[in-house]
Enzyme design. Structure first.
Site, PDB file in Angstrom:
ATOM      1  N   ARG A  52      -2.738   8.160   4.561  1.00  0.00           N
ATOM      2  CA  ARG A  52      -2.933   7.348   5.332  1.00  0.00           C
ATOM      3  C   ARG A  52      -3.296   6.905   6.559  1.00  0.00           C
ATOM      4  O   ARG A  52      -3.154   6.226   7.145  1.00  0.00           O
ATOM      5  CB  ARG A  52      -1.782   6.338   4.713  1.00  0.00           C
TER       6      ARG A  52
ATOM      7  N   GLU B 175      14.661  -0.992  -1.417  1.00  0.00           N
ATOM      8  CA  GLU B 175      15.075  -1.944  -1.312  1.00  0.00           C
ATOM      9  C   GLU B 175      15.447  -3.297  -0.697  1.00  0.00           C
ATOM     10  O   GLU B 175      16.197  -3.433  -1.909  1.00  0.00           O
ATOM     11  CB  GLU B 175      13.016  -2.855  -1.162  1.00  0.00           C
TER      12      GLU B 175
ATOM     13  N   ARG C 181      16.020 -11.668  -3.742  1.00  0.00           N
ATOM     14  CA  ARG C 181      16.993 -12.608  -4.324  1.00  0.00           C
ATOM     15  C   ARG C 181      18.661 -12.945  -3.676  1.00  0.00           C
ATOM     16  O   ARG C 181      19.402 -14.250  -4.614  1.00  0.00           O
ATOM     17  CB  ARG C 181      17.068 -11.555  -5.691  1.00  0.00           C
TER      18      ARG C 181
ATOM     19  N   PHE D 219       4.326   1.606  -0.984  1.00  0.00           N
ATOM     20  CA  PHE D 219       4.297   2.249  -2.701  1.00  0.00           C
ATOM     21  C   PHE D 219       3.018   2.548  -3.160  1.00  0.00           C
ATOM     22  O   PHE D 219       4.168   2.759  -4.459  1.00  0.00           O
ATOM     23  CB  PHE D 219       5.013   0.513  -3.184  1.00  0.00           C
TER      24      PHE D 219
ATOM     25  N   HIS E  56       2.605   5.466  -3.202  1.00  0.00           N
ATOM     26  CA  HIS E  56       2.628   6.570  -3.317  1.00  0.00           C
ATOM     27  C   HIS E  56       4.166   7.204  -3.782  1.00  0.00           C
ATOM     28  O   HIS E  56       4.485   6.716  -3.998  1.00  0.00           O
ATOM     29  CB  HIS E  56       2.488   7.595  -1.853  1.00  0.00           C
TER      30      HIS E  56
ATOM     31  N   GLN F  33       0.895  -1.039   0.008  1.00  0.00           N
ATOM     32  CA  GLN F  33      -0.035  -0.197  -0.041  1.00  0.00           C
ATOM     33  C   GLN F  33       0.572   1.592   0.148  1.00  0.00           C
ATOM     34  O   GLN F  33       0.395   1.772  -1.094  1.00  0.00           O
ATOM     35  CB  GLN F  33      -0.690   0.002   1.213  1.00  0.00           C
TER      36      GLN F  33
ATOM     37  N   SER G  74      16.240  -7.124  -0.688  1.00  0.00           N
ATOM     38  CA  SER G  74      16.442  -7.378  -1.703  1.00  0.00           C
ATOM     39  C   SER G  74      16.458  -8.821  -1.484  1.00  0.00           C
ATOM     40  O   SER G  74      17.499  -9.812  -1.524  1.00  0.00           O
ATOM     41  CB  SER G  74      17.365  -7.745  -2.558  1.00  0.00           C
TER      42      SER G  74
HETATM   43  C1  LIG Z   1      -7.557   4.125   1.741  1.00  0.00           C
HETATM   44  C2  LIG Z   1      -6.838   3.643   0.574  1.00  0.00           C
HETATM   45  C3  LIG Z   1      -7.361   3.026  -0.238  1.00  0.00           C
HETATM   46  C4  LIG Z   1      -6.681   2.301  -1.292  1.00  0.00           C
HETATM   47  N1  LIG Z   1      -7.304   1.365  -2.223  1.00  0.00           N
HETATM   48  C5  LIG Z   1      -7.054   1.116  -3.306  1.00  0.00           C
HETATM   49  C6  LIG Z   1      -7.202   0.187  -3.929  1.00  0.00           C
HETATM   50  O1  LIG Z   1      -8.019  -0.686  -3.955  1.00  0.00           O
HETATM   51  N2  LIG Z   1      -6.767  -0.640  -5.270  1.00  0.00           N
HETATM   52  C7  LIG Z   1      -5.368   0.330  -5.801  1.00  0.00           C
HETATM   53  O2  LIG Z   1      -4.866  -0.153  -6.347  1.00  0.00           O
HETATM   54  N3  LIG Z   1      -5.615   1.320  -5.008  1.00  0.00           N
HETATM   55  C8  LIG Z   1      -5.590   1.874  -3.737  1.00  0.00           C
HETATM   56  N4  LIG Z   1      -5.005   2.768  -3.180  1.00  0.00           N
HETATM   57  C9  LIG Z   1      -4.065   3.765  -4.440  1.00  0.00           C
HETATM   58  C10 LIG Z   1      -4.730   5.478  -4.518  1.00  0.00           C
HETATM   59  O3  LIG Z   1      -5.529   5.029  -5.518  1.00  0.00           O
HETATM   60  C11 LIG Z   1      -3.520   5.914  -4.680  1.00  0.00           C
HETATM   61  O4  LIG Z   1      -2.902   5.365  -5.625  1.00  0.00           O
HETATM   62  C12 LIG Z   1      -2.610   6.351  -3.343  1.00  0.00           C
HETATM   63  O5  LIG Z   1      -3.313   6.596  -1.858  1.00  0.00           O
HETATM   64  C13 LIG Z   1      -1.510   6.615  -3.707  1.00  0.00           C
HETATM   65  O6  LIG Z   1      -1.825   8.396  -4.034  1.00  0.00           O
HETATM   66  P1  LIG Z   1      -1.147   9.520  -3.947  1.00  0.00           P
HETATM   67  O7  LIG Z   1      -2.246  11.105  -4.489  1.00  0.00           O
HETATM   68  O8  LIG Z   1      -0.467   9.696  -3.098  1.00  0.00           O
HETATM   69  O9  LIG Z   1      -0.685   9.426  -5.156  1.00  0.00           O
HETATM   70  P2  LIG Z   1       0.760   9.558  -6.243  1.00  0.00           P
HETATM   71  O10 LIG Z   1       0.934   8.851  -7.079  1.00  0.00           O
HETATM   72  O11 LIG Z   1       2.363   9.808  -4.814  1.00  0.00           O
HETATM   73  O12 LIG Z   1       0.471  11.102  -6.651  1.00  0.00           O
HETATM   74  C14 LIG Z   1       0.736  11.899  -6.285  1.00  0.00           C
HETATM   75  C15 LIG Z   1       0.271  13.266  -7.217  1.00  0.00           C
HETATM   76  O13 LIG Z   1       0.240  13.203  -8.071  1.00  0.00           O
HETATM   77  C16 LIG Z   1      -1.289  13.361  -9.558  1.00  0.00           C
HETATM   78  N5  LIG Z   1      -0.574  11.923 -10.276  1.00  0.00           N
HETATM   79  C17 LIG Z   1       0.404  11.297 -10.712  1.00  0.00           C
HETATM   80  N6  LIG Z   1       0.066  10.283 -11.425  1.00  0.00           N
HETATM   81  C18 LIG Z   1      -1.033  10.804 -11.511  1.00  0.00           C
HETATM   82  C19 LIG Z   1      -1.019  10.654 -12.964  1.00  0.00           C
HETATM   83  N7  LIG Z   1      -0.602   9.891 -14.104  1.00  0.00           N
HETATM   84  N8  LIG Z   1      -1.930  11.364 -14.301  1.00  0.00           N
HETATM   85  C20 LIG Z   1      -2.390  12.985 -13.677  1.00  0.00           C
HETATM   86  N9  LIG Z   1      -2.158  12.744 -11.905  1.00  0.00           N
HETATM   87  C21 LIG Z   1      -1.499  12.086 -11.288  1.00  0.00           C
HETATM   88  C22 LIG Z   1      -2.620  13.119  -8.336  1.00  0.00           C
HETATM   89  O14 LIG Z   1      -2.736  14.283  -8.485  1.00  0.00           O
HETATM   90  C23 LIG Z   1      -1.893  12.530  -7.195  1.00  0.00           C
HETATM   91  O15 LIG Z   1      -2.203  12.566  -6.447  1.00  0.00           O
HETATM   92  C24 LIG Z   1      -5.739   2.744  -1.848  1.00  0.00           C
HETATM   93  C25 LIG Z   1      -5.866   3.991  -1.147  1.00  0.00           C
HETATM   94  C26 LIG Z   1      -6.159   4.443   0.107  1.00  0.00           C
HETATM   95  C27 LIG Z   1      -5.551   5.802   0.932  1.00  0.00           C
END
Ligand SMILES: Cc1cc2nc3c(=O)[nH]c(=O)nc-3n(C[C@H](O)[C@H](O)[C@H](O)COP(=O)(O)OP(=O)(O)OC[C@H]3O[C@@H](n4cnc5c(N)ncnc54)[C@H](O)[C@@H]3O)c2cc1C
Length: 221
Positions: free
Chosen positions: A186, A91, A95, A81, A83, A79, A93
């Site tokens: 989180r 990390e 391996r 990762f 972010h 979960q 390894s």
């Molecule tokens: C309670 C909870 C439940 C979740 N459940 C699931 C699940 O079931 N399955 C799953 O796969 N994930 C799940 N996630 C993960 C979630 O979908 C996000 O991937 C995760 O929270 C990271 O978000 P982030 O905004 O920090 O993303 P980051 O990837 O760090 O991106 C940061 C910001 O950059 C922007 N950004 C990043 N990439 C793009 C892009 N390609 N296009 C446009 N803007 C972009 C967005 O504004 C994003 O908020 C869950 C997360 C939470 C907190």
């Protein structure tokens, strides 16, 4: 407070390895646009930090960088990762490393919550026997792992018998803006309890690194 044990099991840790920058860094990154600079944090600077956070001016906060060494179960790391933007990680390894890993065993079990899609319900009473299932599964997995290695199977394949509760560890570097986003997502109630413990550990450490910035960033970004 450079190290915390989020799982309270003597195995997990979040260690702050280094930080670069402080509240003044945030202020001066913003003040450069007016060709100004502060040498000591004053009330005007604190108001500026508040203004930046309230108006989503995230870039001045991204000049503060933090490096953590984190040890967490694989299922939490999976979960964590997610972010990605602004985060760099290295990390261990499996391996290369073939020593038996630590495995997380919960202290308490939570009931399945049928009313919500994600998350869990109340703590279970008298879960001793069920908790034993976790430890016997861990013991059996480790035994199988050792057996496969002894029989000459390569570590990169043998590791697949290890459970999701096994600990992994990694170095992680990100900016204050990155941690603000991660902690917001989180720590809130929909996140899994075990991930919340890690985000809360980071949250409490950042209070001492950038007290003014973190007091307005936490829960916001
Ligand atoms: C309670 C909870 C439940 C979740 N459940 C699931 C699940 O079931 N399955 C799953 O796969 N994930 C799940 N996630 C993960 C979630 O979908 C996000 O991937 C995760 O929270 C990271 O978000 P982030 O905004 O920090 O993303 P980051 O990837 O760090 O991106 C940061 C910001 O950059 C922007 N950004 C990043 N990439 C793009 C892009 N390609 N296009 C446009 N803007 C972009 C967005 O504004 C994003 O908020 C869950 C997360 C939470 C907190």
């Amino acid at each position: 407070m450079n190290t915390l044990d989020p799982m309270q099991d003597g195995k997990s840790f979040v260690t702050l390895i280094s930080s670069m920058g402080d509240d003044l860094t945030v202020v001066n990154a913003a003040r450069v646009s007016m060709d100004k600079r502060s040498t000591q944090l004053c009330d005007r600077d604190i108001s500026l930090i508040r203004y930046l956070a309230e108006h989503d001016h995230w870039t001045p906060f991204s000049h503060v960088m933090l490096t953590f060494h984190i040890k967490m179960p694989l299922f939490v790391a999976r979960q964590w990762f997610k972010h990605t933007v602004g985060f760099t990680r290295n990390e261990v390894s499996r391996r290369y490393v073939d020593t038996p890993p630590d495995i997380w065993i919960p202290h308490v079990l939570r009931r399945r919550a049928y009313t919500i899609k994600q998350g869990s319900g109340a703590e279970m009473d008298d879960a001793q026997e069920l908790l034993h299932t976790f430890s016997s599964n861990a013991d059996q997995s480790l035994e199988d792992y050792e057996y496969l290695l002894e029989m000459g199977v390569c570590p990169e394949q043998a590791r697949s018998v290890l459970p999701q509760g096994m600990y992994t560890e990694f170095y992680e570097t990100a900016s204050l803006s990155g941690y603000a986003r991660l902690c917001k997502l989180r720590i809130e109630g929909h996140a899994q309890e075990e991930a919340r413990l890690y985000a809360s550990a980071i949250d409490s450490m950042l209070v001492s690194v950038v007290p003014e910035s973190w007091s307005v960033l936490r829960g916001r970004s």
